[in-house]
Design an enzyme around this catalytic site. Structure first.
Site, PDB file in Angstrom:
ATOM      1  N   HIS A 111       1.427  26.239 -50.950  1.00 36.76           N
ATOM      2  CA  HIS A 111       1.942  26.948 -49.778  1.00 36.76           C
ATOM      3  C   HIS A 111       1.741  28.467 -49.791  1.00 36.76           C
ATOM      4  O   HIS A 111       1.157  29.045 -48.881  1.00 36.76           O
ATOM      5  CB  HIS A 111       3.450  26.701 -49.636  1.00 36.76           C
ATOM      6  CG  HIS A 111       3.894  25.307 -49.891  1.00 36.76           C
ATOM      7  ND1 HIS A 111       3.798  24.321 -48.953  1.00 36.76           N
ATOM      8  CD2 HIS A 111       4.448  24.725 -50.993  1.00 36.76           C
ATOM      9  CE1 HIS A 111       4.287  23.191 -49.435  1.00 36.76           C
ATOM     10  NE2 HIS A 111       4.683  23.408 -50.672  1.00 36.76           N
TER      11      HIS A 111
HETATM   12  C1  BDR Z   1       8.181  26.804 -50.367  1.00 38.49           C
HETATM   13  O1  BDR Z   1       9.320  26.486 -51.157  1.00 38.49           O
HETATM   14  C2  BDR Z   1       9.093  26.828 -52.486  1.00 38.49           C
HETATM   15  O2  BDR Z   1       9.512  25.803 -53.324  1.00 38.49           O
HETATM   16  C3  BDR Z   1       7.630  27.129 -52.614  1.00 38.49           C
HETATM   17  O3  BDR Z   1       7.428  28.141 -53.578  1.00 38.49           O
HETATM   18  C4  BDR Z   1       7.235  27.564 -51.245  1.00 38.49           C
HETATM   19  O4  BDR Z   1       7.437  28.937 -51.066  1.00 38.49           O
HETATM   20  C5  BDR Z   1       7.616  25.533 -49.799  1.00 38.49           C
HETATM   21  O5  BDR Z   1       8.570  24.865 -49.050  1.00 38.49           O
END
Ligand code: BDR
Ligand code: CA
Length: 323
Positions: A253
């Site tokens: 992400h």
């Molecule tokens: C987001 O949540 C976190 O666990 C990850 O680093 C990312 O920023 C994804 O939902």
């Protein structure tokens, strides 16, 4: 190069995002702020310092907020509870985000100024508006904007990894970063800044596969090898709990949000929409995007798709830089 400030809760995909930002010749990382989210603030700060040190980069790290703005008393926001799912592989517990990243302990130190204060100082002095890239809960930005709403004039745009229209992960309606601190997200939306959401709809489409990781490994730089390790671990978790359309692949992400700053075409179907945040009940932490044509005033950009090939090509190129 475009100057940015990164806000992170490092974090496996945060680590890849930090490395991508530091190594990209198109980005100049002015500072990195930590925030509680994936792990408690001690761990996200330490992990952030580890990544900066791993690349031998000279980027100041500021420690940010240890709890969400409003939901700090909630049982499910206590650091021990925000643990996430666990998988046992070869007798070892694997998580989406290891407690501490598997690189040497940080010998470099964080700055003394707390992150929200740093934001104010930096923005007050800034000659030109700057891009903020927030890939954790939005607490630091919300606090800074609460202390001085006028600093928004020095913000070019805020690229937020968070939210989801059809895809969620923390709950049936919410993505993790927004779920962790929904009121902070709403404050950022209400700030008047240009906000671009890089939600799960985009990050799950622009995923990274096992064979992509094999290629990163072959490149053999510190960043590419570490990224391969982190993403392979994420693939194990995705396969077990949220398999993607492409087999043996994971969303990375936060790195996608950084790549958007470098090349906007890595996100697809980016629409100007109205989005409001849910605060309680079933819709807590939901990014409620209005799909209607006749709608309340539009307030942000929201990416409904991502370009997997372009993203992987960018990671290949950028992670190859450095030692
Ligand atoms: C987001 O949540 C976190 O666990 C990850 O680093 C990312 O920023 C994804 O939902
Ligand atoms: Ca994150």
């Amino acid at each position: 190069a475009e100057k940015i400030i990164l806000d992170v809760d490092t974090g496996s995909d945060d680590a890849v995002a930090i490395m991508t930002a530091i190594l990209s010749p198109d980005i100049q990382v002015e500072a990195i702020c930590s925030v509680a989210g994936n792990k408690d603030i001690d761990k996200t700060t330490e992990n952030t310092l580890r990544v900066v040190q791993h690349l031998g980069a000279d980027v100041p790290v500021y420690r940010g907020c240890s709890q969400p703005l409003v939901k700090f008393l909630r049982e499910d926001r206590q650091p021990k509870k925000v643990h996430g799912l666990e998988l046992v592989v070869d007798g070892k517990a694997v998580q989406m985000h290891a407690d501490t990243l598997d690189i040497p302990e940080a010998k470099i130190h964080e700055q003394e100024t707390p992150a929200p204060v740093f934001y104010l100082n930096y923005l007050h002095q800034a000659e030109e508006p700057i891009t903020l890239v927030a890939v954790g809960p939005l607490t630091n930005l919300a606090v800074a904007l609460m202390l001085d709403p006028m600093v928004v004039e020095k913000v070019k745009r805020i690229v937020v990894m968070g939210g989801g229209y059809k895809v969620t992960n923390a709950t049936s309606t919410a993505e993790f970063n927004i779920w962790y601190d929904p009121e902070a997200a709403q404050r950022v939306l209400d700030s008047g800044a240009e906000v671009v959401f890089v939600p799960l709809d985009a990050t799950h489409r622009a995923c990274v596969s096992k064979s992509d990781c094999a290629r990163f490994r072959e490149i053999g730089t510190k960043a590419s090898v570490f990224a391969a390790e982190l993403i392979e671990q994420r693939i194990l978790m995705h396969n077990a709990f949220q398999p993607l359309d492409i087999p043996d692949a994971a969303a990375v992400h936060d790195a996608l949000a950084v790549c958007y700053v470098i090349n906007e075409s890595v996100l697809k179907d980016v629409r100007y929409v109205h989005c409001a945040i849910g605060f309680r009940g079933l819709g807590e932490g939901q990014t409620v995007v209005d799909p209607r044509h006749v709608t309340a005033e539009k307030n942000c950009w929201f990416a409904f798709d991502g370009d997997r090939e372009k993203f992987v090509a960018m990671l290949n190129e950028i992670l190859a830089l450095g030692e």
